[in-house]
Design an enzyme around this catalytic site. Structure first.
Site, PDB file in Angstrom:
ATOM      1  N   ALA A 185     -16.917  20.165  25.689  1.00 42.67           N
ATOM      2  CA  ALA A 185     -15.976  20.673  26.690  1.00 42.67           C
ATOM      3  C   ALA A 185     -16.687  21.436  27.809  1.00 42.67           C
ATOM      4  O   ALA A 185     -16.214  21.466  28.947  1.00 42.67           O
ATOM      5  CB  ALA A 185     -14.945  21.576  26.011  1.00 42.67           C
TER       6      ALA A 185
ATOM      7  N   ALA B 135     -11.484  19.279  22.806  1.00 44.97           N
ATOM      8  CA  ALA B 135     -10.967  20.111  21.715  1.00 44.97           C
ATOM      9  C   ALA B 135     -11.999  21.188  21.394  1.00 44.97           C
ATOM     10  O   ALA B 135     -13.119  20.874  20.981  1.00 44.97           O
ATOM     11  CB  ALA B 135     -10.692  19.257  20.483  1.00 44.97           C
ATOM     12  N   VAL B 136     -11.615  22.436  21.636  1.00 44.13           N
ATOM     13  CA  VAL B 136     -12.488  23.556  21.303  1.00 44.13           C
ATOM     14  C   VAL B 136     -11.813  24.325  20.164  1.00 44.13           C
ATOM     15  O   VAL B 136     -10.687  24.810  20.305  1.00 44.13           O
ATOM     16  CB  VAL B 136     -12.732  24.482  22.521  1.00 44.13           C
ATOM     17  N   ILE B 137     -12.506  24.382  19.038  1.00 43.55           N
ATOM     18  CA  ILE B 137     -11.916  24.989  17.833  1.00 43.55           C
ATOM     19  C   ILE B 137     -12.722  26.233  17.472  1.00 43.55           C
ATOM     20  O   ILE B 137     -13.962  26.179  17.369  1.00 43.55           O
ATOM     21  CB  ILE B 137     -11.888  23.959  16.684  1.00 43.55           C
TER      22      ILE B 137
ATOM     23  N   THR C  58     -16.453  31.652  15.599  1.00 45.10           N
ATOM     24  CA  THR C  58     -17.654  31.895  16.405  1.00 45.10           C
ATOM     25  C   THR C  58     -17.308  32.378  17.816  1.00 45.10           C
ATOM     26  O   THR C  58     -16.380  31.852  18.441  1.00 45.10           O
ATOM     27  CB  THR C  58     -18.543  30.619  16.500  1.00 45.10           C
TER      28      THR C  58
ATOM     29  N   HIS D 189     -18.893  31.742  20.356  1.00 45.95           N
ATOM     30  CA  HIS D 189     -19.234  30.617  21.241  1.00 45.95           C
ATOM     31  C   HIS D 189     -17.956  30.023  21.846  1.00 45.95           C
ATOM     32  O   HIS D 189     -17.931  29.596  22.990  1.00 45.95           O
ATOM     33  CB  HIS D 189     -19.966  29.565  20.385  1.00 45.95           C
TER      34      HIS D 189
ATOM     35  N   PHE E 146      -5.463  19.879  32.560  1.00 53.52           N
ATOM     36  CA  PHE E 146      -6.241  20.507  31.483  1.00 53.52           C
ATOM     37  C   PHE E 146      -5.707  20.070  30.123  1.00 53.52           C
ATOM     38  O   PHE E 146      -4.766  20.653  29.589  1.00 53.52           O
ATOM     39  CB  PHE E 146      -6.138  22.030  31.652  1.00 53.52           C
TER      40      PHE E 146
HETATM   41  N1  INI Z   1     -17.728  21.823  22.475  1.00 55.45           N
HETATM   42  C1  INI Z   1     -16.441  21.414  22.310  1.00 55.45           C
HETATM   43  O1  INI Z   1     -15.973  20.541  23.054  1.00 55.45           O
HETATM   44  N2  INI Z   1     -15.687  21.956  21.309  1.00 55.45           N
HETATM   45  C2  INI Z   1     -16.148  22.923  20.464  1.00 55.45           C
HETATM   46  O2  INI Z   1     -15.384  23.363  19.569  1.00 55.45           O
HETATM   47  C3  INI Z   1     -17.492  23.374  20.636  1.00 55.45           C
HETATM   48  N3  INI Z   1     -18.022  24.408  19.758  1.00 55.45           N
HETATM   49  O3  INI Z   1     -17.311  24.857  18.863  1.00 55.45           O
HETATM   50  O4  INI Z   1     -19.148  24.813  19.899  1.00 55.45           O
HETATM   51  C4  INI Z   1     -18.272  22.792  21.665  1.00 55.45           C
HETATM   52  N4  INI Z   1     -19.558  23.185  21.890  1.00 55.45           N
HETATM   53  C5  INI Z   1     -20.478  22.375  22.664  1.00 55.45           C
HETATM   54  C6  INI Z   1     -20.413  22.672  24.151  1.00 55.45           C
HETATM   55  O5  INI Z   1     -19.219  22.170  24.729  1.00 55.45           O
HETATM   56  C7  INI Z   1     -21.578  22.020  24.907  1.00 55.45           C
HETATM   57  O6  INI Z   1     -21.524  20.624  24.745  1.00 55.45           O
HETATM   58  C8  INI Z   1     -22.959  22.513  24.437  1.00 55.45           C
HETATM   59  O7  INI Z   1     -23.011  23.916  24.442  1.00 55.45           O
HETATM   60  C9  INI Z   1     -24.055  21.967  25.393  1.00 55.45           C
HETATM   61  O8  INI Z   1     -23.913  22.489  26.701  1.00 55.45           O
END
Ligand code: INI
Length: 151
Positions: free
Chosen positions: A44, A68-70, A74, A76, A101
């Protein structure tokens, strides 16, 4: 109407369901596959740069973002979800192209599954409808503005 779809592979199973919902909505509104440009990025966080590239092309009436960001406990999550949302908004505003979005931001995978189901509970479907509606409103508004006399 020509539509871009920017999708992210992280939590791919869920995003594929969102994509199904979005394609269903586009099809129901008479948009053909040949008028859809679909591209995937890793996560994302990368959606804004893809959405911006699509919006800047001048060839698309709207762009749909899907991801999808779960949370999963974390911090993060906050960075990825927050930067994604801000970047997606900016891409649309900068180019005057609707960028919707369709990125789920949930605490659990169960919640994400609920919002990516078939029928009414699919956010991909909803944001595709929002993209079409906003593109129509922008086109009508531009037309009304250009018909206004300048005095
Ligand atoms: N990216 C997502 O789309 N969803 C998540 O839940 C997620 N988590 O949990 O870390 C996630 N991380 C990766 C991020 O989007 C980047 O691709 C990565 O940081 C490289 O820039």
């Amino acid at each position: 109407m020509k539509i871009g779809i920017a999708a992210s592979r992280f939590n791919q199973f869920i995003v594929e369901q969102l994509l199904e919902g979005a394609l269903d909505a586009l099809k129901r509104n008479g948009i053909e596959e040949s008028d859809i440009v679909l591209a995937w990025v890793p996560g994302a966080f990368e959606l804004p740069v893809l959405a911006e590239t699509m919006a800047a092309s001048g060839k698309l009436d709207a762009v749909i973002t899907l991801g999808a960001v779960i949370r999963g406990g974390t911090p993060h999550f906050d960075y990825v979800a927050g930067e994604c949302a801000a970047g997606v908004r900016e891409a649309g505003q900068k180019h005057g192209v609707p960028v919707t979005f369709g990125v789920l931001t949930t605490d659990t995978i169960e919640q994400a599954l609920e919002r990516s189901g078939s029928g009414e509970g699919n956010k991909g479907f909803d944001v595709a409808i929002a993209a079409i509606e906003t593109a129509r409103v922008l086109a009508q508004t531009r037309q009304a503005l250009s018909a206004l006399s300048s005095d």
